[in-house]
Design a protein around this motif. Structure first.
Motif, mmCIF file in Angstrom:
data_model
loop_
_atom_site.group_PDB
_atom_site.id
_atom_site.type_symbol
_atom_site.label_atom_id
_atom_site.label_comp_id
_atom_site.label_asym_id
_atom_site.label_seq_id
_atom_site.Cartn_x
_atom_site.Cartn_y
_atom_site.Cartn_z
ATOM 1 N N LYS A 111 0.530 -1.295 0.037
ATOM 2 C CA LYS A 111 -0.050 0.105 0.010
ATOM 3 C C LYS A 111 0.949 1.376 0.001
ATOM 4 C CE LYS A 111 -3.968 -2.002 2.484
ATOM 5 N NZ LYS A 111 -4.352 -1.988 3.777
ATOM 6 N N TRP A 112 1.990 1.216 0.766
ATOM 7 C CA TRP A 112 2.851 2.558 0.850
ATOM 8 C C TRP A 112 3.655 2.667 -0.506
ATOM 9 C CZ3 TRP A 112 8.139 3.017 0.038
ATOM 10 C CH2 TRP A 112 8.740 4.108 0.523
ATOM 11 N N LEU A 113 3.811 1.415 -1.024
ATOM 12 C CA LEU A 113 4.580 1.660 -2.580
ATOM 13 C C LEU A 113 3.358 2.317 -3.706
ATOM 14 C CD1 LEU A 113 6.435 -1.760 -2.949
ATOM 15 C CD2 LEU A 113 7.354 0.625 -3.003
ATOM 16 N N ARG A 114 2.196 1.821 -3.458
ATOM 17 C CA ARG A 114 1.163 2.471 -4.123
ATOM 18 C C ARG A 114 1.043 3.866 -4.193
ATOM 19 N NH1 ARG A 114 -1.225 -2.918 -3.755
ATOM 20 N NH2 ARG A 114 -2.409 -1.859 -1.914
ATOM 21 N N LYS A 115 1.210 4.377 -2.605
ATOM 22 C CA LYS A 115 1.008 5.689 -2.331
ATOM 23 C C LYS A 115 1.894 6.425 -2.928
ATOM 24 C CE LYS A 115 -1.949 5.256 1.742
ATOM 25 N NZ LYS A 115 -2.271 5.357 3.029
ATOM 26 N N GLN A 116 3.229 6.094 -3.066
ATOM 27 C CA GLN A 116 4.320 6.727 -3.303
ATOM 28 C C GLN A 116 4.372 6.846 -5.012
ATOM 29 O OE1 GLN A 116 6.770 8.112 -1.428
ATOM 30 N NE2 GLN A 116 5.350 7.332 0.196
ATOM 31 N N ARG A 117 3.866 5.791 -5.631
ATOM 32 C CA ARG A 117 3.642 5.776 -6.849
ATOM 33 C C ARG A 117 2.899 6.871 -7.544
ATOM 34 N NH1 ARG A 117 4.178 -0.305 -7.151
ATOM 35 N NH2 ARG A 117 5.991 -0.679 -7.071
ATOM 36 N N GLU A 118 1.708 6.961 -6.655
ATOM 37 C CA GLU A 118 0.574 7.874 -6.911
ATOM 38 C C GLU A 118 0.896 9.221 -7.041
ATOM 39 O OE1 GLU A 118 -3.678 9.068 -4.862
ATOM 40 O OE2 GLU A 118 -2.970 7.219 -4.867
ATOM 41 N N ILE A 119 1.866 9.547 -5.929
ATOM 42 C CA ILE A 119 2.406 10.901 -5.751
ATOM 43 C C ILE A 119 3.282 11.138 -6.637
ATOM 44 C CG2 ILE A 119 4.248 12.214 -4.335
ATOM 45 C CD1 ILE A 119 2.855 11.107 -1.739
ATOM 46 N N VAL A 120 4.273 10.263 -7.310
ATOM 47 C CA VAL A 120 5.076 10.671 -8.314
ATOM 48 C C VAL A 120 4.176 11.084 -9.723
ATOM 49 C CG1 VAL A 120 6.722 9.355 -9.950
ATOM 50 C CG2 VAL A 120 6.851 9.406 -7.513
#
Length: 165
Positions: free
Chosen positions: A144-153
């Motif tokens: 989930k953390w990885l998905r949020k980071q990708r969404e920010i990018v």
């Protein structure tokens, strides 16, 4: 403590076992913080309660104000010392896991550093979610953390490089 030693499989530690041990270490730190805070506050309060007050000002203030500030500082000191003492006690009782935990910690924080979104992409409306990965408690939380980071990018770089029409 016996159940935590069974989580080690050979000489490696699985990610799920790592997150379980990490959670236990944090609980130990938090549990030890309670008596150290109360102890620091209580001991200083006991000292102030048995002290005779001299009416002369200390640093230009009433003695009761200075003693009260000192009591609060002792309580805060106990609050700061608690996690350090808790972590040390956890390491003392889990010596076999400490080396494996430290190795996994390095790997985990390297993953966090490598996959973290660029801080310049964060805004007040879109803040950085868990910059250091402290809220990650399982492999699913990491995903989930990885998905949020990708969404920010994705959101932060959406309009970069486009020409205005």
């Amino acid at each position: 403590f016996r159940s935590s030693t069974k989580t080690i499989s050979g000489s490696t530690l699985t990610w799920n076992d790592y997150f379980t041990l990490r959670r236990r270490r944090r609980i130990a730190e938090r549990v030890i913080t309670i008596p150290t805070t109360l102890g620091g506050f209580g001991l200083s309060l006991g000292y102030v309660a048995t002290r005779e007050f001299d009416p002369t000002p200390i640093f230009g203030q009433e003695p009761i104000i200075i003693y009260g500030i000192g009591t609060l500082v002792c309580g805060l000191s106990g609050l700061l010392i608690g996690p350090i003492l808790g972590s040390s006690l956890w390491k003392l009782f889990h010596q076999e896991e400490v080396r494996l935990m430290e190795q996994r910690d390095r790997e985990f924080y390297e993953h966090i550093r490598k996959n973290r979104a660029d801080p310049s992409l964060h805004t007040l409306r879109n803040p950085a979610p868990d910059y250091y990965g402290e809220k990650i408690k399982s492999v699913a939380d990491y995903r989930k953390w990885l998905r949020k980071q990708r969404e920010i990018v994705r959101k932060g770089t959406f309009h970069i490089g486009e020409e205005s029409i």
